[in-house]
Write a protein that holds these residues in place. Structure first.
Motif, short mmCIF file in Angstrom:
data_model
loop_
_atom_site.label_atom_id
_atom_site.label_comp_id
_atom_site.label_asym_id
_atom_site.label_seq_id
_atom_site.Cartn_x
_atom_site.Cartn_y
_atom_site.Cartn_z
N ARG A 1 0.70 -1.26 0.40
CA ARG A 1 -0.09 -0.02 0.28
C ARG A 1 0.70 1.20 0.47
O ARG A 1 0.97 2.17 -0.52
CB ARG A 1 -0.69 0.15 1.11
CG ARG A 1 -1.65 1.01 1.01
CD ARG A 1 -2.66 1.52 2.47
NE ARG A 1 -3.73 0.25 1.67
CZ ARG A 1 -4.76 -0.28 3.28
NH1 ARG A 1 -4.25 -0.19 4.57
NH2 ARG A 1 -5.60 -1.19 2.88
N THR A 2 2.05 1.55 0.67
CA THR A 2 3.14 2.77 1.25
C THR A 2 3.96 2.41 -0.48
O THR A 2 3.52 4.14 -1.08
CB THR A 2 3.64 2.21 1.87
OG1 THR A 2 2.60 2.45 3.60
CG2 THR A 2 4.99 3.38 2.10
N LEU A 3 4.06 1.40 -1.09
CA LEU A 3 5.00 1.55 -2.31
C LEU A 3 3.81 1.99 -2.98
O LEU A 3 4.07 2.90 -4.16
CB LEU A 3 5.82 0.12 -2.44
CG LEU A 3 6.26 0.07 -1.74
CD1 LEU A 3 7.11 -1.15 -2.22
CD2 LEU A 3 7.72 0.63 -1.46
N ASP B 1 1.94 6.54 -7.02
CA ASP B 1 0.85 7.54 -7.21
C ASP B 1 1.13 9.13 -7.34
O ASP B 1 0.57 9.63 -8.61
CB ASP B 1 -0.63 7.10 -6.67
CG ASP B 1 -1.14 8.47 -6.84
OD1 ASP B 1 -2.36 7.89 -8.06
OD2 ASP B 1 -1.74 9.12 -5.44
N VAL B 2 1.74 9.11 -5.83
CA VAL B 2 2.64 10.68 -6.14
C VAL B 2 3.78 11.33 -7.18
O VAL B 2 3.33 12.17 -7.56
CB VAL B 2 2.79 10.94 -4.63
CG1 VAL B 2 3.66 12.31 -4.38
CG2 VAL B 2 1.94 10.41 -3.26
N ILE B 3 4.55 9.92 -6.78
CA ILE B 3 5.52 10.28 -7.89
C ILE B 3 4.81 10.06 -9.29
O ILE B 3 5.45 11.45 -10.68
CB ILE B 3 6.86 9.12 -8.08
CG1 ILE B 3 7.04 10.24 -6.50
CG2 ILE B 3 7.03 9.53 -9.02
CD1 ILE B 3 8.16 8.77 -6.46
N GLY B 4 3.91 9.23 -9.72
CA GLY B 4 2.70 9.08 -11.09
C GLY B 4 2.62 10.57 -11.91
O GLY B 4 2.51 10.97 -12.81
N ALA C 1 5.25 17.41 -3.19
CA ALA C 1 4.09 16.89 -3.54
C ALA C 1 3.84 15.81 -1.77
O ALA C 1 3.19 15.04 -1.63
CB ALA C 1 4.59 16.20 -5.20
N LEU C 2 5.44 15.22 -2.54
CA LEU C 2 5.84 14.23 -1.40
C LEU C 2 4.97 14.14 0.06
O LEU C 2 4.59 13.71 1.21
CB LEU C 2 6.62 13.36 -1.00
CG LEU C 2 7.38 12.44 -2.52
CD1 LEU C 2 8.72 12.60 -2.83
CD2 LEU C 2 6.90 10.92 -2.47
#
Length: 178
Positions: free
Chosen positions: A61-63, A68-71, A106-107
């Motif tokens: 889930r974390t990965l 998602d954030v980076i993408g 964003a992260l």
């Protein structure tokens, strides 16, 4: 990420970085001599977020959330045409630097418990460390040499999750930008 960053030598510590392999032939000799992070296996990179989560938190889930954030961010080209300095530190400054800052922000929005460099600095300054813990004369010598070998240009298409095993940094995952 530098060797003296908070948590860098702790097993399970992590960070998110953009590797810059194109810089290796330009900076290798100086980094080998003047950047302790080299000895722990850290390649030339621009730190996106350090320290990040402890390795024990990296489940599927974390990965997926990191992915998602980076993408959501577009890949981009960055050039390193000049050096910059912090006290005792010489680095290459990426241009543009706004996409690196946007990734960091964003992260941190998603994981506010992980401020850049533990919240030690008020401003996000993307950089590729060449030397740290050195006096100005050494930094001047390295900078003079590097100036004649720049620019370095890279295509930023991914962010790597690096985890420290207690002695070395190892890549745990890589996340693609759009």
């Amino acid at each position: 990420m530098t060797n003296d960053d908070s948590g860098s030598g702790r097993a399970g510590g992590s960070g998110l970085v953009v590797r810059v392999p194109e810089a290796e032939p330009v900076v290798r000799a100086w980094r080998d001599r003047l950047d302790p992070a080299v000895r722990s296996g850290m390649p030339p990179h621009v730190t996106v977020l350090f320290p990040f989560l402890h390795e024990s938190r990296f489940d599927g889930r974390t990965l997926a959330a990191v992915d998602d954030v980076i993408g959501r961010h577009q890949s981009f080209e960055a050039g390193f045409e000049r050096c910059g300095r912090f006290p005792g530190v010489l680095y290459l400054a990426p241009e543009p630097d706004a996409p690196f800052r946007a990734l960091t922000e964003a992260l941190v929005d998603r994981w506010p418990e992980t401020p850049p460099f533990g919240g030690e600095f008020a401003e996000i300054v993307p950089h590729l460390t060449i030397a740290q813990g050195q006096d100005d004369a050494v930094l001047d010598e390295a900078e003079a040499d590097l100036r004649g070998r720049l620019p370095v240009v890279t295509r930023v298409a991914s962010v790597d999750l690096m985890v420290h095993d207690g002695s070395r940094w190892r890549q745990r995952a890589s996340f693609a930008l759009r």
